[in-house]
Motif scaffolding. Structure first.
Motif, short mmCIF file in Angstrom:
data_model
loop_
_atom_site.label_atom_id
_atom_site.label_comp_id
_atom_site.label_asym_id
_atom_site.label_seq_id
_atom_site.Cartn_x
_atom_site.Cartn_y
_atom_site.Cartn_z
N VAL A 1 19.81 6.24 31.34
CA VAL A 1 20.77 7.40 31.57
C VAL A 1 22.31 6.69 31.96
O VAL A 1 22.13 5.73 32.73
CB VAL A 1 20.51 8.22 32.76
CG1 VAL A 1 21.53 8.85 33.37
CG2 VAL A 1 19.24 8.91 32.38
N LYS B 1 26.00 7.32 33.23
CA LYS B 1 27.06 8.21 33.66
C LYS B 1 28.59 7.64 33.95
O LYS B 1 28.81 6.34 33.90
CB LYS B 1 26.57 8.20 35.01
CG LYS B 1 25.26 8.87 35.42
CD LYS B 1 24.88 9.00 36.85
CE LYS B 1 23.23 9.48 37.04
NZ LYS B 1 23.01 9.60 38.31
N LYS C 1 33.11 14.05 35.44
CA LYS C 1 31.72 13.18 35.56
C LYS C 1 30.95 13.57 34.30
O LYS C 1 30.71 14.85 34.17
CB LYS C 1 31.14 13.65 37.03
CG LYS C 1 31.75 13.29 38.03
CD LYS C 1 30.98 13.83 39.56
CE LYS C 1 31.86 13.17 40.46
NZ LYS C 1 31.06 13.64 41.77
N SER D 1 27.32 12.72 31.52
CA SER D 1 26.06 12.08 31.57
C SER D 1 25.79 11.90 30.38
O SER D 1 25.89 12.86 29.45
CB SER D 1 25.10 12.73 32.62
OG SER D 1 23.71 12.12 32.45
#
Length: 192
Positions: A22, A24, A163, A165
């Motif tokens: 993942v 970010k 933000k 992801s």
């Protein structure tokens, strides 16, 4: 594939199994963005940071101990093909040069990148191809005719607040630091 291991940034980033990451991305201020990569269990693996509004973009990738692993520099800020150079550590020396990454098509019908390893730029064909759609930050990394990694952008309401992801699938014996570097370059090249 003639050589199973795909190591660009370093052999220590190649694992013998499919790795789920993942990544970010967070806009920290008007002048700084931060990428952080975690494995499927939440262990911190890599960080990439650098200024957003500089004329020539530079991003430094660091390991969990804060040591520089690779530096990504935009070669020609006003170029049609948006070339990037990746070097080991924080170096810009020729003997630490890893690869050149550039847009495949200046017209941007699709957001594609070509990767040329070391000093083989234009002497041989591209070593890797990154292909994604114009409207999405999702893409695949291809070596010869084999997909070696896939990146899927997860759009959330946080994306509107700076933000984002990404879910990254890196196939066995493929350098995950290299794939994270390509994600950063693809994301940076997606802008105007």
């Amino acid at each position: 594939m003639e050589d199973q291991m795909v190591k660009v940034v370093g052999e220590r980033f190649c694992v013998p199994y499919t790795m789920e990451l993942v990544v970010k991305r967070k806009l920290q201020s008007f002048s700084k963005t931060l990428y952080e990569a975690f494995d499927a269990t939440g262990n911190f693996l890599l960080q990439v940071d650098g200024g957003v509004w500089k004329f020539q973009k530079k991003r430094v990738m660091k390991d969990p101990a804060g040591l520089p692993v690779a530096t990504l520099r935009e070669k020609q800020a006003l170029s049609w093909k948006h070339q990037w150079m990746i070097h080991q550590g924080e170096s810009s020396e020729r003997n630490h040069f890893l690869c050149t990454v550039q847009k495949s098509n200046a017209l941007r019908i699709k957001n594609n990148l070509d990767v040329f390893l070391g000093n083989r730029y234009k002497d041989h064909g591209r070593d890797f191809h990154v292909t994604g759609s114009f409207s999405s930050l999702s893409f695949k990394v291809i070596r010869a005719n084999t997909v070696i990694a896939e990146v899927r952008h997860n759009f959330t309401w946080g994306s509107c607040k700076g933000k984002e992801s990404f879910k990254v699938k890196v196939y066995p014996e493929v350098d995950y630091a290299f794939i994270v570097a390509l994600l950063v370059i693809m994301n940076e090249s997606d802008g105007p």
